[in-house]
Design an enzyme around this catalytic site. Sequence first.
Site, mmCIF file in Angstrom:
data_model
loop_
_atom_site.group_PDB
_atom_site.id
_atom_site.type_symbol
_atom_site.label_atom_id
_atom_site.label_comp_id
_atom_site.label_asym_id
_atom_site.label_seq_id
_atom_site.Cartn_x
_atom_site.Cartn_y
_atom_site.Cartn_z
ATOM 1 N N HIS A 1 0.797 -1.228 0.000
ATOM 2 C CA HIS A 1 0.000 0.000 0.000
ATOM 3 C C HIS A 1 0.825 1.270 0.000
ATOM 4 O O HIS A 1 0.254 2.362 0.086
ATOM 5 C CB HIS A 1 -0.919 0.060 1.229
ATOM 6 C CG HIS A 1 -1.977 -0.977 1.242
ATOM 7 N ND1 HIS A 1 -3.231 -0.780 0.707
ATOM 8 C CD2 HIS A 1 -1.984 -2.234 1.728
ATOM 9 C CE1 HIS A 1 -3.956 -1.867 0.873
ATOM 10 N NE2 HIS A 1 -3.221 -2.773 1.483
ATOM 11 N N LYS B 1 -8.596 13.733 4.608
ATOM 12 C CA LYS B 1 -7.720 12.548 4.599
ATOM 13 C C LYS B 1 -6.739 12.718 5.744
ATOM 14 O O LYS B 1 -6.681 13.793 6.351
ATOM 15 C CB LYS B 1 -6.983 12.440 3.266
ATOM 16 C CG LYS B 1 -6.326 13.768 2.826
ATOM 17 C CD LYS B 1 -5.641 13.656 1.491
ATOM 18 C CE LYS B 1 -6.588 13.665 0.324
ATOM 19 N NZ LYS B 1 -6.617 12.435 -0.442
ATOM 20 N N ARG B 2 -5.965 11.673 6.038
ATOM 21 C CA ARG B 2 -4.954 11.834 7.088
ATOM 22 C C ARG B 2 -4.089 13.043 6.778
ATOM 23 O O ARG B 2 -3.859 13.369 5.616
ATOM 24 C CB ARG B 2 -4.048 10.593 7.150
ATOM 25 C CG ARG B 2 -4.709 9.364 7.712
ATOM 26 C CD ARG B 2 -3.706 8.263 8.010
ATOM 27 N NE ARG B 2 -3.071 7.760 6.819
ATOM 28 C CZ ARG B 2 -1.765 7.880 6.550
ATOM 29 N NH1 ARG B 2 -0.952 8.500 7.387
ATOM 30 N NH2 ARG B 2 -1.257 7.369 5.448
ATOM 31 N N LYS C 1 0.629 14.404 1.395
ATOM 32 C CA LYS C 1 -0.714 14.703 0.895
ATOM 33 C C LYS C 1 -0.885 16.202 0.666
ATOM 34 O O LYS C 1 -1.837 16.654 0.047
ATOM 35 C CB LYS C 1 -1.769 14.164 1.854
ATOM 36 C CG LYS C 1 -1.713 12.629 1.990
ATOM 37 C CD LYS C 1 -2.767 12.107 2.946
ATOM 38 C CE LYS C 1 -2.630 10.635 3.260
ATOM 39 N NZ LYS C 1 -3.285 9.727 2.295
ATOM 40 N N THR D 1 -8.490 6.556 -1.862
ATOM 41 C CA THR D 1 -9.847 6.044 -2.030
ATOM 42 C C THR D 1 -10.840 7.176 -1.772
ATOM 43 O O THR D 1 -11.964 7.144 -2.276
ATOM 44 C CB THR D 1 -10.127 4.880 -1.057
ATOM 45 O OG1 THR D 1 -9.644 5.242 0.241
ATOM 46 C CG2 THR D 1 -9.455 3.596 -1.507
ATOM 47 N N LYS E 1 -14.522 8.368 -3.456
ATOM 48 C CA LYS E 1 -15.758 8.665 -2.710
ATOM 49 C C LYS E 1 -16.303 10.032 -3.101
ATOM 50 O O LYS E 1 -17.514 10.206 -3.287
ATOM 51 C CB LYS E 1 -15.489 8.620 -1.194
ATOM 52 C CG LYS E 1 -15.143 7.225 -0.702
ATOM 53 C CD LYS E 1 -14.544 7.222 0.705
ATOM 54 C CE LYS E 1 -13.822 5.907 0.956
ATOM 55 N NZ LYS E 1 -12.910 5.949 2.108
HETATM 56 C C1 GFP Z 1 -2.724 3.560 2.010
HETATM 57 C C2 GFP Z 1 -2.245 4.350 0.815
HETATM 58 C C3 GFP Z 1 -3.410 4.884 0.005
HETATM 59 C C4 GFP Z 1 -4.290 3.716 -0.409
HETATM 60 C C5 GFP Z 1 -4.701 2.923 0.823
HETATM 61 C C6 GFP Z 1 -5.481 1.680 0.459
HETATM 62 O O1 GFP Z 1 -3.457 4.419 2.827
HETATM 63 O O2 GFP Z 1 -2.970 5.574 -1.117
HETATM 64 O O3 GFP Z 1 -5.435 4.186 -1.079
HETATM 65 O O4 GFP Z 1 -3.559 2.510 1.560
HETATM 66 O O5 GFP Z 1 -4.768 0.918 -0.469
HETATM 67 F F1 GFP Z 1 -1.459 5.390 1.231
HETATM 68 P P1 GFP Z 1 -3.105 4.715 4.361
HETATM 69 O O6 GFP Z 1 -3.453 3.470 5.118
HETATM 70 O O7 GFP Z 1 -1.669 5.015 4.375
HETATM 71 O O8 GFP Z 1 -3.977 5.866 4.706
#
Ligand code: GFP
Length: 831
Positions: free
Chosen positions: A373, A565-566, A571, A673, A677
């Site tokens: 990821h 987002k986080r 980001k 993601t 959304k």
């Molecule tokens: C990570 C990645 C994202 C991805 C998600 C799901 O997210 O780009 O969409 O995994 O695959 F950074 P975090 O858990 O780090 O937020």
Amino acid sequence: MSKAKASESTSVEREHTRTGMSKAALKQDFLDNLFYIQGRFREVATPHDLYMAAAFTTRDRLLKRWVKSAQAFKTLHARTLCYLSAEFLLGPHLANNLVNLGIIETSQEAGQELDLDFEAILEEEEEPGLGNGGLGRLAACFMDSLSTCQIPAIGYGIRYEFGIFDQAIEDGWQVEKSDTWLRNGNPWEIPRPKIRFPVLYGGHTEQYRDQNGEPRMRWVPSWVIDGVAYDTPILGYGVGNVNLLRLWKAEASESFDFQAFNVGDYYGAVHAKIEAETISKVLYPNDEPEAGKELRLKQQHFFVSCSLQDMIRLHLNTVGPLDDFADKFAAQLNDTHPALAVAELMRLLMDDHGMTWDRSWEMTQRTFCYTNHTLLPEALETWSVTLFERLLPRHLEIIYEINRRFLDEIRMRFLGDEDRVRRMSLIAEDGERRIRMAHLAVVGSKAVNGVAKLHSELVKSTLFKDFNALWPEKFHNVTNGVTPRRFMVVSNPRLARLITECCGHDDWIRDLDRVRALESHAESSDLQAQWKAVKLAAKRDLTEWLKHVTGVQLDPAAMFDVQAKRIHEYKRQHLNALHIIRCYQELKQGLLKDPVPRAFIFGGKAAPAYFLAKLIIKLINAIAEVVNNDPEVNGFMRVVFMPDFNVKTGQRLYPAADLSEQISLAGKEASGTGNMKFSMNGALTIGTLDGANLEIREAVGKENFFLFGMTAEDVLEKQIEGYRPWDYYHGDHELKADIDLINSGLFSHGDTKLFRPLTDDLINHDPFMVLADYRAYIECQQRVSEAYRDQQHWVRMSILNVARMGYFSSDRAIREYAKNIWGIAPTPIDL
Ligand code: GFP
């Protein structure tokens, strides 16, 4: 009526009240549950009592399907997917389950007839926040889609007593509050005290000879705890299939040490219990420093060990001998957190079930698949060999042996290439020796995938380049997706109704490709008017709620520009902040003739130990304070930081956004993601060519997406030639003015030092190239404003965005995994 007939008919009636779908059955069961489970009557019931009764009423209806599913999977020996994930960011269950059961409207009506406030009941639910962000939320979307696509599956994870912290904003700063989601009880889970497995830690290993005189290894642990199963049913949409989410809680094997108690050591008597329970106590926030992470390794071993023991038990109970374990199960490793499973399955098969190394290894490699990821180096887990030795001595031996055999293979394939051997080893030898969990996962799995096209390419060309050269057939891409049930139907019922009306059916909820039917109506002024009205209503709802929680008043007529987002430097929430400052300066200087009013909305948590991320939150709130209180500008712009972004609050945001900010530095966001959304709810995206943005842009059409910034290749080139943010700062007087305004103390009551760590970092290091993309971003934002003026055109783009999002349903992603990676066919459950 004969006696037999009479009892048959009562049993049918009883069945009906408890699990029937009619309004009358729902009402009766609700009142029964309030009475028999909560011990309450209407007049004294608290909102929470009412919620519990509603939850049990819903759960009763799930259980029938659940038991049916379990029976069918057992008799059919159905091949099953096990999703191993340290995080499941589920979000509230009630509304989602009602939608999936197809009774949300009937329940609303039943509620009305009972004179209940349905929305208030939904609001009572405390969400299980058992995840940090994308990865955990993806796992939850996948659970929904696995059931909907009728793939037999078990989600395995940890039942953290404290999930991700609740975020409060005090004086503009993030303050973390512990999340007590279990405090009022959890009606969705069923404890299984009898499904309990021992988990071993510490001690040493020793060789012995078995009955046949064969040499074998055994692990003599110094500490054993138990993992106990807690099950949550996960129902698919419009189907009978219910899968299982099984979360493990840590308990002491013996809860009370009587010997210690008898000699008067009251504390010592319960100490073991306390220590054991610590293991499933708390979810680790992301981006925490390495130090003090021993507990995390214990957690990983804990849930992996319980899950594999459970899989073996299920296999022995149904199919029989373990030889075809890999035919019964596929196990997906959600990132490297469960990568220990590779060594643990080897241990269980060899040490506990007497299998040979070769047979065990073949089975292990056929069972696991691994999803990566992130490419961020700090997120790629490694564990010190010393820690392993102390905590998991048997696993260390197994990993050494896997590595020895693996490196021999490399040496034979690539004669004399010792550098390659060093790079690919499971053990990093530079500095303190550490185990590379990602390498363990790749070596031990039959398939490895990234989560968007670009990311999967980068996985192959950078992170796992050597592995790709060795096993090109192992590498796949499965672009992420999100569930349209939660993120459209549950969170945006008005839009869902409009889509259904326009398409003439609601099949799109199960087959999102069918929203494409909207495309042919995109020009219809009638649809456009309704579309606008739906968006405006969502913006009004959000406005009212934000006023309530933050005190900030937004204007629903303004463009809602949202980044949720986080909070992380990659980001680039600070890039967004610079744009806000630009707007502010231009308004103050009277440079904007006819400005498009905007509400800048942020949401997101920063890891508690991530100082710069927390400073970014403070900066956003500081800008908000100035802007919102400046009458010269606040008719045109407002800034608000929504506290405690989570699934529940997110569901309020997505429907109300006009513009979705997806502005990470290209090459850094694996997929994203949130981008999906927002788009599914009709927001237009301003974004870089990063993660799934690329594919979203291709799908919705380049003309319906606001693209800016460097590509991943540009970024690489710039890094190679030597990136100097200082040059950008001095080369662009507006950029300089924006940063200087922060340093002037305007946003910090005259304190010119407060934001220095952030601005100095930008000017001197800028690891995520905010300054390099600044100009392109500002210009793109001007195009956004221009586009927003033409409302008819904007609404048309918004309709097309939704119409073309079919690909980004998590149902599609699950079908791809099932077909290309797991080899699992659907098993429909007939009711
Ligand atoms: C990570 C990645 C994202 C991805 C998600 C799901 O997210 O780009 O969409 O995994 O695959 F950074 P975090 O858990 O780090 O937020």
